[in-house]
Design an enzyme around this catalytic site. Structure first.
Site, mmCIF file in Angstrom:
data_model
loop_
_atom_site.group_PDB
_atom_site.id
_atom_site.type_symbol
_atom_site.label_atom_id
_atom_site.label_comp_id
_atom_site.label_asym_id
_atom_site.label_seq_id
_atom_site.Cartn_x
_atom_site.Cartn_y
_atom_site.Cartn_z
ATOM 1 N N GLU A 319 0.822 -1.211 0.000
ATOM 2 C CA GLU A 319 0.000 0.000 0.000
ATOM 3 C C GLU A 319 0.858 1.263 0.000
ATOM 4 O O GLU A 319 0.866 2.029 0.973
ATOM 5 C CB GLU A 319 -0.935 -0.011 1.215
ATOM 6 C CG GLU A 319 -1.925 -1.166 1.210
ATOM 7 C CD GLU A 319 -2.613 -1.357 2.549
ATOM 8 O OE1 GLU A 319 -2.264 -0.617 3.497
ATOM 9 O OE2 GLU A 319 -3.475 -2.236 2.645
ATOM 10 N N PRO A 320 1.582 1.544 -1.075
ATOM 11 C CA PRO A 320 2.350 2.796 -1.124
ATOM 12 C C PRO A 320 1.439 3.997 -1.331
ATOM 13 O O PRO A 320 0.501 3.953 -2.124
ATOM 14 C CB PRO A 320 3.268 2.592 -2.333
ATOM 15 C CG PRO A 320 2.472 1.678 -3.228
ATOM 16 C CD PRO A 320 1.722 0.758 -2.303
ATOM 17 N N TYR A 367 5.657 16.233 13.449
ATOM 18 C CA TYR A 367 6.629 15.132 13.435
ATOM 19 C C TYR A 367 8.079 15.603 13.529
ATOM 20 O O TYR A 367 8.986 14.775 13.404
ATOM 21 C CB TYR A 367 6.479 14.319 12.145
ATOM 22 C CG TYR A 367 5.131 13.711 11.912
ATOM 23 C CD1 TYR A 367 4.464 13.030 12.925
ATOM 24 C CD2 TYR A 367 4.511 13.803 10.674
ATOM 25 C CE1 TYR A 367 3.218 12.459 12.711
ATOM 26 C CE2 TYR A 367 3.269 13.226 10.439
ATOM 27 C CZ TYR A 367 2.626 12.554 11.458
ATOM 28 O OH TYR A 367 1.406 11.991 11.248
ATOM 29 N N CYS A 394 -0.016 32.339 14.360
ATOM 30 C CA CYS A 394 0.363 32.827 15.687
ATOM 31 C C CYS A 394 0.871 31.679 16.542
ATOM 32 O O CYS A 394 0.289 31.331 17.581
ATOM 33 C CB CYS A 394 -0.827 33.524 16.346
ATOM 34 S SG CYS A 394 -1.274 35.063 15.538
#
Length: 469
Positions: A319-320, A367, A394
């Site tokens: 499942e790329p 991440y 902000c």
């Protein structure tokens, strides 16, 4: 700006050190091909993608904007299809999905993986054959499962006993072929990736534990349900993975369960899904594997384990998502301000503020992801300066590119392009600070086509009931 030094910028008094992997370029106008769509090139300093000059595209659609190289996407889709010719290749729609792209996926001979009712809606609206759709998700509701079954989705990957129970209820007494089901399992593999995108260790929300016995129990319940057709096991070890070592450990554990099911339950499952998670190059520190190499290594791993266990090799699938669409897209911004900030010890950092930010690319903040960028609208003869590209939100953590060498004469109105934004940027985009989500624009042979239009103020206010009072 730091003073000059015979050994280079980073040795000057008050210089800010670049991360070890980031080298000062001899020419900041240069593109690193590995990071960009296949058609990307600089012509007199101006970035072209898909045969279109980026400033010309911006004149039509403004910034920020995602530019998707259609030929690049199709080429990468075909590369995976051909490299994994003995596998079923499912494009992971969560990376990026719209109706036009779903059509490209089907035209290039790939299957499509969705994980929500909304993604399924896009796939069906695009005319994707439901039999070529897989339906993922760790919390599929009764209504979602009922719709998937009614639509004729090719396989449903179950993730909990509640989902098994719901499918049993939905299919009880149902006429027609049993519903194809796969069981997502956690193989206890710690993928070398960020904690939030490592998905096969035990302490997380996805799948049934192999070691705890839940996976085998799920298999037993599905095998006993006349309305369900157990097709096999599914394993996904994480994302942004660069080699096959993690797949080797996962395949060994999953195939051991596969053999156990055949022996103890009496069910010979014909399929096995090894998931996706294949990495791409966001910066020069990344070294993604070639799809053909991955295919060869993964097939060898499975063949070896099957021989050792004395079982037939099941039909394999992968499942790329990121590995196909990630490099096919870049995001273009307009520079608004350039500011030098003095840090402790006398070092100085150049902050380049653009007209987007974490609302169109949350990955840096979420991440701690690294990105690259380039000046896209002109050639510069100025020496490179270590810079940080930030957004207009902000938030102090609103960073697009943490570290990059950019021309020292960067100024308001210049265009910057960030490569590798095809996966999870538009998909995870938001209206934080009430910014409007950017458009997705396909470029091919110099032609520009809007796939997803820019949001408008009317879109922003459409669900605000006070605005209609």
């Amino acid at each position: 700006m730091p003073t000059s030094h015979p050994s280079g910028w980073a040795h000057a008094d008050g210089a800010l050190k670049a991360p070890p992997w980031l080298r000062q370029p001899g020419d900041p106008n240069h593109l690193v091909p590995l990071l960009w769509p296949l058609t990307a090139e600089k012509v007199d300093g101006v970035l072209h993608v898909g045969g279109a000059a980026v400033p010309d595209v911006v004149a039509e659609v403004n910034t920020p904007a995602y530019l998707l190289d259609e030929d690049d996407f199709r080429t990468r889709a075909r590369t995976f299809r051909d490299a994994f010719a003995d596998f079923d290749v499912y494009y992971a729609g969560k990376a990026f999905l719209c109706t036009t792209l779903a059509g490209w996926v089907q035209e290039e001979g790939l299957f499509l993986d969705v994980c929500t009712d909304g993604e399924l809606s896009v796939a069906l609206r695009a005319g994707v054959d439901p039999a070529r759709i897989g339906f993922h998700g760790n919390n599929k509701s009764y209504a979602e499962l009922r719709r998937a079954v009614a639509a004729g989705v090719g396989r449903i990957i179950v993730d909990s006993f509640h989902e098994v129970d719901r499918l049993v209820q939905i299919t009880e007494g149902r006429a027609g072929e049993p519903v194809a089901v796969m069981v997502r399992v956690t193989a206890g593999v710690e993928a070398h990736t960020h904690e939030y995108i490592a998905t096969a260790h035990e302490d997380q929300k996805f799948g049934f534990s192999i070691t705890g016995g839940d996976a085998l129990e799920a298999v037993r319940r599905i095998s006993a349900a006349p309305g369900l057709d157990l097709r096999g096991l599914h394993s996904h070890i994480g994302s942004q993975i660069f080699d096959s070592s993690g797949f080797e450990v996962a395949a060994r554990r999953v195939l051991a369960l596969h053999a156990q099911v055949a022996e103890e339950v009496g069910t010979a499952m014909p399929e096995l899904d090894l998931g996706g998670g294949f990495g791409i190059a966001y910066t020069t520190q990344d070294d993604p594997a070639d799809p053909a190499q991955l295919a060869t290594e993964m097939a060898k791993i499975v063949d070896h384990e099957c021989r050792a266990l004395g079982v037939e090799r099941p039909r394999l699938s992968i499942e790329p998502g990121r590995a196909i669409v990630g490099p096919s897209m870049c995001t273009v911004y307009t520079v608004g301000t350039v500011k030098e900030v003095e840090l402790d010890g006398g070092a100085r950092r150049t902050y380049v503020s653009v007209d987007g930010g974490m609302s169109d690319n949350i990955r840096t903040a979420l991440y701690d992801a690294d990105y690259s960028c380039t000046l896209a609208s002109r050639h510069s003869d100025a020496p490179p300066v270590l810079s940080r590209v930030v957004g207009k939100h902000c938030e102090a953590g609103d960073i697009v590119v943490k570290d990059e060498f950019l021309p020292g004469d960067l100024a308001p109105g210049d265009l910057l392009a960030v490569p590798g934004t095809g996966a999870y940027c538009w998909s995870m985009a938001s209206n934080y600070n009430h910014l409007l989500r950017p458009p997705v624009v396909a470029v091919r042979e110099g032609e520009v086509r809007v796939l997803v239009r820019r949001e408008t103020e009317d879109d922003l206010l459409a669900t605000d009931m006070g605005a209609h009072a």
